[in-house]
Enzyme design. Structure first.
Site, PDB file in Angstrom:
ATOM      1  N   GLU A   1     -24.085  -4.672 -13.504  1.00 21.75           N
ATOM      2  CA  GLU A   1     -24.860  -4.344 -12.321  1.00 21.75           C
ATOM      3  C   GLU A   1     -23.924  -3.812 -11.246  1.00 21.75           C
ATOM      4  O   GLU A   1     -22.938  -4.462 -10.897  1.00 21.75           O
ATOM      5  CB  GLU A   1     -25.547  -5.633 -11.827  1.00 21.75           C
ATOM      6  CG  GLU A   1     -26.648  -5.413 -10.866  1.00 21.75           C
ATOM      7  CD  GLU A   1     -28.007  -5.196 -11.553  1.00 21.75           C
ATOM      8  OE1 GLU A   1     -28.049  -5.030 -12.796  1.00 21.75           O
ATOM      9  OE2 GLU A   1     -29.007  -5.171 -10.835  1.00 21.75           O
TER      10      GLU A   1
ATOM     11  N   ARG B   1     -30.098   2.881 -15.918  1.00 19.07           N
ATOM     12  CA  ARG B   1     -31.112   2.319 -16.806  1.00 19.07           C
ATOM     13  C   ARG B   1     -32.247   3.308 -17.064  1.00 19.07           C
ATOM     14  O   ARG B   1     -32.747   3.410 -18.171  1.00 19.07           O
ATOM     15  CB  ARG B   1     -31.666   1.030 -16.177  1.00 19.07           C
ATOM     16  CG  ARG B   1     -32.745   0.406 -16.998  1.00 19.07           C
ATOM     17  CD  ARG B   1     -33.026  -1.007 -16.528  1.00 19.07           C
ATOM     18  NE  ARG B   1     -33.964  -1.640 -17.430  1.00 19.07           N
ATOM     19  CZ  ARG B   1     -35.285  -1.568 -17.298  1.00 19.07           C
ATOM     20  NH1 ARG B   1     -35.798  -0.873 -16.311  1.00 19.07           N
ATOM     21  NH2 ARG B   1     -36.076  -2.172 -18.161  1.00 19.07           N
TER      22      ARG B   1
ATOM     23  N   CYS C   1     -37.945  11.488  22.453  1.00 21.05           N
ATOM     24  CA  CYS C   1     -38.379  11.938  23.770  1.00 21.05           C
ATOM     25  C   CYS C   1     -37.342  12.966  24.227  1.00 21.05           C
ATOM     26  O   CYS C   1     -36.156  12.644  24.358  1.00 21.05           O
ATOM     27  CB  CYS C   1     -38.420  10.772  24.757  1.00 21.05           C
ATOM     28  SG  CYS C   1     -38.543  11.348  26.464  1.00 21.05           S
TER      29      CYS C   1
ATOM     30  N   SER D   1     -35.602  -5.247 -20.201  1.00 22.91           N
ATOM     31  CA  SER D   1     -35.617  -6.018 -18.956  1.00 22.91           C
ATOM     32  C   SER D   1     -35.708  -7.500 -19.310  1.00 22.91           C
ATOM     33  O   SER D   1     -35.701  -7.861 -20.486  1.00 22.91           O
ATOM     34  CB  SER D   1     -36.764  -5.572 -18.065  1.00 22.91           C
ATOM     35  OG  SER D   1     -37.954  -5.696 -18.770  1.00 22.91           O
ATOM     36  N   LEU D   2     -35.800  -8.335 -18.315  1.00 23.63           N
ATOM     37  CA  LEU D   2     -35.866  -9.781 -18.552  1.00 23.63           C
ATOM     38  C   LEU D   2     -37.244 -10.277 -18.158  1.00 23.63           C
ATOM     39  O   LEU D   2     -37.803  -9.802 -17.173  1.00 23.63           O
ATOM     40  CB  LEU D   2     -34.844 -10.489 -17.659  1.00 23.63           C
ATOM     41  CG  LEU D   2     -33.380 -10.332 -18.018  1.00 23.63           C
ATOM     42  CD1 LEU D   2     -32.512 -10.819 -16.871  1.00 23.63           C
ATOM     43  CD2 LEU D   2     -33.062 -11.122 -19.274  1.00 23.63           C
TER      44      LEU D   2
ATOM     45  N   LYS E   1     -28.150 -13.482 -10.965  1.00 20.36           N
ATOM     46  CA  LYS E   1     -28.886 -12.233 -11.183  1.00 20.36           C
ATOM     47  C   LYS E   1     -28.545 -11.315 -10.011  1.00 20.36           C
ATOM     48  O   LYS E   1     -29.073 -11.460  -8.913  1.00 20.36           O
ATOM     49  CB  LYS E   1     -30.393 -12.506 -11.252  1.00 20.36           C
ATOM     50  CG  LYS E   1     -31.167 -11.292 -11.693  1.00 20.36           C
ATOM     51  CD  LYS E   1     -32.616 -11.650 -11.976  1.00 20.36           C
ATOM     52  CE  LYS E   1     -33.399 -10.492 -12.548  1.00 20.36           C
ATOM     53  NZ  LYS E   1     -33.348  -9.272 -11.782  1.00 20.36           N
TER      54      LYS E   1
ATOM     55  N   ASP F   1       0.822  -1.213   0.000  1.00 21.11           N
ATOM     56  CA  ASP F   1       0.000   0.000   0.000  1.00 21.11           C
ATOM     57  C   ASP F   1       0.856   1.263   0.000  1.00 21.11           C
ATOM     58  O   ASP F   1       0.529   2.254  -0.631  1.00 21.11           O
ATOM     59  CB  ASP F   1      -0.883   0.053   1.252  1.00 21.11           C
ATOM     60  CG  ASP F   1      -1.922  -1.028   1.227  1.00 21.11           C
ATOM     61  OD1 ASP F   1      -1.864  -1.866   0.308  1.00 21.11           O
ATOM     62  OD2 ASP F   1      -2.772  -1.038   2.132  1.00 21.11           O
TER      63      ASP F   1
ATOM     64  N   LYS G   1     -36.426 -16.259 -10.512  1.00 21.32           N
ATOM     65  CA  LYS G   1     -36.245 -15.475  -9.283  1.00 21.32           C
ATOM     66  C   LYS G   1     -36.450 -16.357  -8.054  1.00 21.32           C
ATOM     67  O   LYS G   1     -37.369 -17.178  -8.025  1.00 21.32           O
ATOM     68  CB  LYS G   1     -37.244 -14.324  -9.239  1.00 21.32           C
ATOM     69  CG  LYS G   1     -37.067 -13.344 -10.399  1.00 21.32           C
ATOM     70  CD  LYS G   1     -36.584 -11.997  -9.956  1.00 21.32           C
ATOM     71  CE  LYS G   1     -37.717 -11.128  -9.504  1.00 21.32           C
ATOM     72  NZ  LYS G   1     -37.242  -9.806  -9.092  1.00 21.32           N
TER      73      LYS G   1
ATOM     74  N   CYS H   1     -44.006   9.725  25.576  1.00 21.24           N
ATOM     75  CA  CYS H   1     -42.981   8.713  25.825  1.00 21.24           C
ATOM     76  C   CYS H   1     -43.570   7.576  26.665  1.00 21.24           C
ATOM     77  O   CYS H   1     -44.172   7.831  27.716  1.00 21.24           O
ATOM     78  CB  CYS H   1     -41.796   9.351  26.540  1.00 21.24           C
ATOM     79  SG  CYS H   1     -40.536   8.140  26.974  1.00 21.24           S
TER      80      CYS H   1
END
Ligand code: IVH
Length: 673
Positions: free
Chosen positions: A172, A136, A427, A83-84, A115, A34, A315, A409
């Site tokens: 995605e 999109r 409160c 879309s699917l 997905k 690093d 899905k 309260c």
């Protein structure tokens, strides 16, 4: 340095840094440490400052963000973002595959993919450089979020290899679960409302105006499609593999995140595998996408108005059950925030019995239009706490009473407040409301604050009820007898508690500052304040302006600090704590240095030469940072004996450097090394 030399050096450095980024983030195989990486980045930053004419929009220095987008412009997609068609039924997948077979002259090959549950993005590249990234939107037009997308480290700014001159890549963007958890932990520490789920938070993050915040959140991206006139590949899978060669992060065949399938049985096998395994992924997926692989077959199958016929999404069902709402109760937090809780008839969901669900706030109850005795649908998604997603209206009784959020309260009957623009009720009875007082004491003694052992919430409750402790300063007046007289308290435990209270007087100022419970002052902010103001007097005397001038202290924190110290009772408490001998100024630790500045460590296991606690202290006094869990941001894992295999595997996976205590002590030139 001449202009020409500067340009060349800027180009070379940019290429070198991007290649290190690729090794680190995409391959998880860093080639340099690093520190050396930071040096390269610093050199590039300073050259770009001197020669701004050569600072390109795709410079790796843009990865840290900083540019502000006031308004995201709308852009038309060159290829519509379709879309699917999707289904929850395995039969429909079988029917789809049958149809595809009938329409294809030869047995088609399929590709099964995850997905990803995030936000779709289309990124255009020209001559190997990232040109524009668009969301999109409605499928025809989206928003230009290029500045924010440039901060996502797995998205290349410049490509390598043999790429087409112009093309668009789609994928995605998602929130890795680890990063999402971290973000919510930070918010919790600051008393801020938690984000509901990774997908919505990814979407919100992508639309933030300040790209530096986007950079910090650690979004990630997987790619699933290449579009362009000159895509020479014959199949989708080959095009994606090529994209991998140009520097994109693509799913791994080895880890079965993508698979080529020849038959419906293989497709079903892939679905079954991930239906079970999806809970172990470091990000969320909501299904499986099945695509016909060859482009030619895809074209033959064609499209409907909204989606391609050559692909379908299966899905996963979110696990959901119905149960009866017994009652809504209200919890009062240490900051006075009121959280409504649904108490449910116990029900089994995803392997655990659910009895309660958070309702978040008044708006949530209103949105669900909850009535007493309702039968509600409970779901367990990515969230840890189950949530109520709806009401079975068919089972509601005619005379059911609507649930109204309380006005007072539940603990001290004070009229609740809700500030404009805030979702939570509060409160305001700061000094007189029992759960707030007890909550502050519990926070004060917690491990990361004063680290006082032997006083659990039940003991605090007893001490409070008997009037022995009304605030955290009272802890220092407690005697052995006070504690041992309490119910179920043994001599040994009482002794421990008294000892632990005494030794808490050695806890450093920054932890004391965290312990006193100023709203929005979490561990990190407390450290910053302690470092900057050095002692409590300077902090108490700091004006609003003084405070906001400190790095990373915003208006909300500054205001809260001012309010805290304007309160007479708080000032008295601090005065008492000072008299008991607590630390209210920083001590420059012996042997302190900045050797580890910018480095993040995870310490795990058992050590020989120094204890784990000492290791952590050594990290801090040498300017490094300790964290509890391994992420892509971790610089080193210091591994001891008996360390958990999961941690080790994760460090290996993310390419985090693993060192032993000897390596570490050498790193800081410690005498024990
Ligand atoms: S292919 C023409 N592949 O799911 C179809 N989409 O409703 C292009 N998604 O908006 C999409 N993972 O954001 C494809 N492996 C994957 C995907 C995927 C997630 C999302 C995508 C799209 C939505 C489809």
């Amino acid at each position: 340095m001449t202009e020409q030399e500067a340009k060349k050096r800027i180009d070379d450095l940019s290429r070198e840094i991007e290649s290190h980024n690729y090794n680190y983030y995409v391959l998880s195989q860093p080639l340099i440490d690093d520190y050396s990486f930071d040096q390269l980045l610093k050199e590039l930053e300073s050259l770009e400052a001197k020669f701004p004419q050569f600072a390109s929009d795709n410079s790796p220095t843009k990865r840290v963000g900083g540019d502000i987008t006031k308004k995201f412009t709308t852009v038309e997609h060159e290829y519509p973002m379709l879309s699917l068609s999707n289904t929850y039924s395995e039969e429909e997948i079988i029917e789809w595959e049958n149809r595809v077979q009938k329409l294809s002259p030869t047995q088609p090959e399929y590709v099964c993919e995850l997905k990803y549950d995030g936000v779709a993005i289309g990124i255009r590249y020209e001559n190997g450089a990232l040109k524009q990234a668009v969301t999109r939107g409605d499928g025809t037009k989206g928003e230009d979020v290029t500045t924010n997308v440039r901060t996502i480290k797995t998205i290349p700014l410049k490509l390598k290899g043999d790429f087409p001159e112009k093309f668009e890549i789609r994928g995605e963007i998602f929130f890795p679960l680890e990063r999402f958890k971290l973000l919510n932990e930070q918010r919790e520490e600051l008393g801020e409302e938690l984000y509901a789920n990774p997908r919505n938070t990814a979407s919100g993050t992508l639309k933030l105006q300040n790209s530096a915040i986007v950079a910090d959140r650690g979004l990630d991206c997987f790619l699933y499609g290449v579009y362009g006139e000159k895509i020479i590949a014959e199949s989708h899978s080959r095009a994606v593999e090529q994209a991998g060669e140009w520097g994109f992060k693509i799913p791994s065949y080895q880890k079965r995140m993508i698979a080529k399938c020849q038959s419906i049985d293989e497709i079903m096998e892939f679905i079954a595998h991930w239906d079970k395994e999806r809970h172990h992924l470091p990000f969320e997926i909501d299904g499986i996408v099945i695509k016909v692989d060859r482009y030619e077959t895809q074209e033959n199958l064609g499209y409907t108005a909204k989606s391609p016929r050559w692909a379908i999404a299966y899905k996963f069902k979110a696990e959901q059950v119905q149960t009866e709402l017994n009652e809504v109760t209200y919890q009062v937090g240490r900051t006075g925030a009121i959280t409504p809780v649904a108490n449910l008839a116990p029900v089994l969901l995803a392997g655990t019995t659910v009895k309660r669900a958070s309702l978040h706030n008044a708006d949530q109850i209103e949105k669900l239009d909850l009535h007493e005795g309702d039968f509600v649908y409970v779901e367990k998604g990515g969230e840890i706490i189950p949530k109520i997603v709806g009401v079975n209206l068919g089972m509601r009784k005619d005379n059911a009473v609507k649930i109204d959020f309380i006005n007072h309260c539940p603990q001290c009957n004070t009229l609740l407040l809700r500030k404009p623009g805030e979702a939570q009720h509060y409160c305001p009875n700061y000094n007189g409301c029992a759960p707030q007082i007890k909550g502050r004491i519990e926070h004060f003694i917690s491990r990361k604050a004063m680290d006082i052992d032997g006083l659990g919430p039940e003991t605090i409750d007893l001490l409070f009820k008997q009037g022995l402790v009304n605030n955290y300063a009272d802890l220092y007046e407690l005697t052995f007898h006070d504690i041992v007289e309490l119910e179920r308290m043994a001599d040994k435990s009482a002794n421990n508690a008294i000892k632990s209270i005494k030794s808490s007087k050695d806890i450093p100022f920054e932890s004391v500052l965290f312990a006193i419970g100023i709203r929005y002052v979490g561990e990190t902010v407390a450290k910053k304040l302690a470092k900057h103001f050095k002692n409590i007097e300077s902090l108490m005397n700091a004006s609003f302006e003084d405070l906001i001038n400190v790095d990373e202290i915003g208006e909300k924190i500054a205001q809260s600090i001012r309010l805290f110290f304007e309160d007479h009772e708080n000032k008295q408490l601090i005065e008492r704590l000072k008299n008991y001998g607590l630390k209210f100024e920083i001590e420059e630790a012996e042997g302190s240095s900045e050797i580890l500045s910018g480095k993040t460590f995870v310490v795990s296991g058992v050590f020989e030469k120094v204890s784990r606690k000492e290791l952590k202290e050594l990290i801090e006094i040498n300017g490094g940072k300790n964290t509890g869990s391994i992420s892509a941001k971790t610089s080193y894992l210091i591994a001891g004996e008996k360390m958990g295999p999961a941690k080790l595997a994760k460090a290996n996976d993310l390419g985090v450097k693993i060192i032993n205590e000897g390596d570490f002590l050498k790193m800081i030139n410690h005498p024990n090394a």
